[in-house]
Design an enzyme around this catalytic site. Structure first.
Site, mmCIF file in Angstrom:
data_model
loop_
_atom_site.group_PDB
_atom_site.id
_atom_site.type_symbol
_atom_site.label_atom_id
_atom_site.label_comp_id
_atom_site.label_asym_id
_atom_site.label_seq_id
_atom_site.Cartn_x
_atom_site.Cartn_y
_atom_site.Cartn_z
ATOM 1 C CD GLU A 196 -19.048 100.833 61.466
ATOM 2 O OE1 GLU A 196 -19.725 100.121 62.218
ATOM 3 O OE2 GLU A 196 -17.834 100.667 61.285
ATOM 4 C CD GLU A 248 -15.031 103.155 63.631
ATOM 5 O OE1 GLU A 248 -15.034 101.909 63.776
ATOM 6 O OE2 GLU A 248 -16.007 103.871 63.892
HETATM 7 C C1 GBH Z 1 -17.157 99.754 64.530
HETATM 8 O O1 GBH Z 1 -18.042 98.805 64.034
HETATM 9 C C2 GBH Z 1 -17.907 100.771 65.328
HETATM 10 O O2 GBH Z 1 -18.038 101.980 64.593
HETATM 11 C C3 GBH Z 1 -17.295 101.061 66.665
HETATM 12 O O3 GBH Z 1 -18.213 101.738 67.466
HETATM 13 C C4 GBH Z 1 -16.825 99.773 67.301
HETATM 14 O O4 GBH Z 1 -16.391 99.935 68.622
HETATM 15 C C5 GBH Z 1 -15.708 99.236 66.444
HETATM 16 O O5 GBH Z 1 -16.083 99.104 65.129
HETATM 17 C C6 GBH Z 1 -15.187 97.890 66.928
HETATM 18 O O6 GBH Z 1 -16.167 96.915 66.876
HETATM 19 O O7 GBH Z 1 -16.249 88.677 61.928
HETATM 20 O O8 GBH Z 1 -14.310 89.034 60.609
HETATM 21 O O9 GBH Z 1 -16.450 89.147 59.557
HETATM 22 C C7 GBH Z 1 -17.417 97.737 63.361
HETATM 23 C C8 GBH Z 1 -18.388 96.819 62.693
HETATM 24 C C9 GBH Z 1 -18.904 94.554 62.335
HETATM 25 C C10 GBH Z 1 -16.786 95.350 61.611
HETATM 26 C C11 GBH Z 1 -18.395 93.160 62.332
HETATM 27 C C12 GBH Z 1 -16.266 93.932 61.569
HETATM 28 C C13 GBH Z 1 -17.029 91.563 61.464
HETATM 29 C C14 GBH Z 1 -15.686 91.107 61.075
HETATM 30 N N1 GBH Z 1 -17.837 95.488 62.557
HETATM 31 N N2 GBH Z 1 -17.326 92.992 61.357
HETATM 32 S S1 GBH Z 1 -15.660 89.372 60.769
#
Ligand code: GBH
Length: 434
Positions: free
Chosen positions: A156, A349
């Site tokens: 990411e 993921e």
């Molecule tokens: C991943 O990032 C990472 O790779 C991992 O390390 C982490 O533990 C895992 O996900 C869980 O967080 O508020 O509904 O718009 C995820 C990145 C960024 C995905 C925020 C979801 C917001 C959803 N995320 N995004 S929302």
């Protein structure tokens, strides 16, 4: 819990779970510090004030964790290699042992070479970090390449740029807004150089894990459509078009540092497969001209978009909406947009945060998303694998230990592992697939 039988996935499908080094390993005394150790030490950065110094103590308990993988019946395990650990004496020995243990259990190791724990002192604003990363990758590939068939360069880069350098809620905690764009370019360059280093070491199965989700406009008003389109460009297109098409979208290349055209030739090194991390769609509208708060993150007034709740949907403990069909939409949308340029896809993921060991909501989430993934297959998308985030409850970055994504519960006082209801459910799904 849904009782309809799960549709069958293709033979040879990769079934796995994902973790990352900083989030589970602990043993911080046995590696060099990373930017996350520095960030965590600043008061107020991690919500519960916790650190990843011990985390799940996976460094010492990897044998038990590999046994949990074997019991689950997955055929692949996505973990990450800690660059600061590799930089420390004997650090690679740990991954040697882990890879051997996985081999003995019949589980394919799928290492990610960078999952946000940059060695302290390095900086993605510096172009040289990309070359340093390629050197690191060459060292790891040389040591593990005889037993590792499948590699992931970066996790990411979009989130690492946005959360770490534009908004400052992740390490290294910078709030550069659009001045963070070089961080994106340098990571993409690092990716391309890493692909070359892996190929030079004989690797034939190389991908990336990019974060993607559909962007849903707040309304059909032109200002909302334009804002949603811009958001989609920044979070989705910016991080895949350089790889898949060899170009930046919408003139963003002009904002990047260095000889961008030459770099794009490196960045566009062909991939064997394309990894997608999917959690939820995002509802995006026109800017509102005021500071706002979304998902616990403060969004400055200068951003050219606003983020909105997706209503009428259940949300996870993290407040993220549960939208399984967003996964079908995302993957069919990618196929329609990129056609032949899109390599086979792996969902690297997918998962959710809920409390408790009897986690029926997680079962419903995963069940819904697997069916949505199957619909993408039926629609002709070449999907080759699916990895649940995550094997274990772990250090959830700025949230500390407050968010639990695991199929296995971890008691962070005793480090005892307890498989949740979702672990048994996923095991049964895998058994039924054969
Ligand atoms: C991943 O990032 C990472 O790779 C991992 O390390 C982490 O533990 C895992 O996900 C869980 O967080 O508020 O509904 O718009 C995820 C990145 C960024 C995905 C925020 C979801 C917001 C959803 N995320 N995004 S929302």
């Amino acid at each position: 819990m849904a009782t309809k039988p799960m549709p069958r996935f293709p033979a040879g499908f990769l079934w796995g779970v994902s973790t990352s080094a900083h989030q589970i390993e602990g043993a911080a005394d046995r590696r060099a510090p990373s930017v996350w150790d520095e960030f965590t030490a600043e008061p107020g950065r991690v919500k519960d004030g916790s650190t990843a110094a011990v985390a799940c103590d996976h460094y010492h308990r990897y044998g038990e964790d590999v046994a949990l993988l074997a019991g689950l019946g997955v055929n692949a395990y996505r973990f990450s290699v800690s660059w600061p650990r590799v930089n420390s004496p004997g650090g690679l020995d740990f991954y040697d042992r882990l890879v051997d243990e996985l081999g003995a259990a019949g589980v394919r190791p799928v290492p990610t070479l960078f999952h946000w724990d940059l060695p302290a002192g390095l900086d993605w604003l510096e172009r040289d970090t990309a070359a340093r990363f390629a050197d690191h990758v060459a060292v790891v590939a040389e040591r593990l390449g005889d037993r590792v068939p499948t590699w992931i360069t970066l996790n990411e880069p979009a989130e690492h740029t946005l959360l770490g350098h534009a908004l400052g809620v992740h390490a290294p905690g910078r709030r550069l807004l659009f001045d963070a764009l070089p961080v994106a370019h340098h990571q993409l360059l690092a990716h391309g150089l890493a692909v070359r280093a892996l190929r030079a070491a004989g690797a034939t199965d190389v991908g990336i894990a990019n974060s993607h989700g559909p962007t849903w406009p707040a309304s059909t008003a032109p200002a909302d459509l334009a804002a949603a389109d811009f958001y989609d460009t920044l979070l989705n297109r910016l991080f895949c078009e350089p790889l898949l098409l060899g170009s930046y979208p919408s003139g963003l290349g002009a904002l990047m540092p260095g000889d961008v055209e030459a770099d794009l030739k490196v960045i566009a090194e062909p991939l064997d497969w394309y990894g997608v991390n999917y959690y939820a769609p995002t509802r995006v509208g026109a800017p509102q001209g005021t500071q706002s708060s979304f998902g616990g993150v403060t969004l400055p007034a200068e951003l050219p978009f606003s983020l909105h709740e997706i209503e009428d949907r259940p949300v996870t403990d993290f407040g993220w909406p549960v939208v399984p069909e967003g996964l079908t939409e995302l993957l069919t949308g990618f196929r329609d947009r990129y056609g032949e340029r899109l390599p086979p896809v792996v969902v690297t993921e997918n998962g959710c945060s809920y409390e408790g060991v009897d986690d029926q909501e997680r079962i419903a989430y995963l069940d819904g998303h697997l069916r949505a993934l199957h619909r993408a297959l039926e629609a002709g998308v070449d999907v080759r694998g699916y990895f649940v985030w995550s094997l274990l409850d772990n250090f959830e970055w700025a949230e500390g230990y407050a968010r639990r994504f695991g199929l296995v519960h971890v008691d962070f006082a005793t480090l005892e592992r307890t498989p949740k209801a979702s672990y048994a459910w996923f095991r049964d799904v895998l058994r039924a697939q054969g």
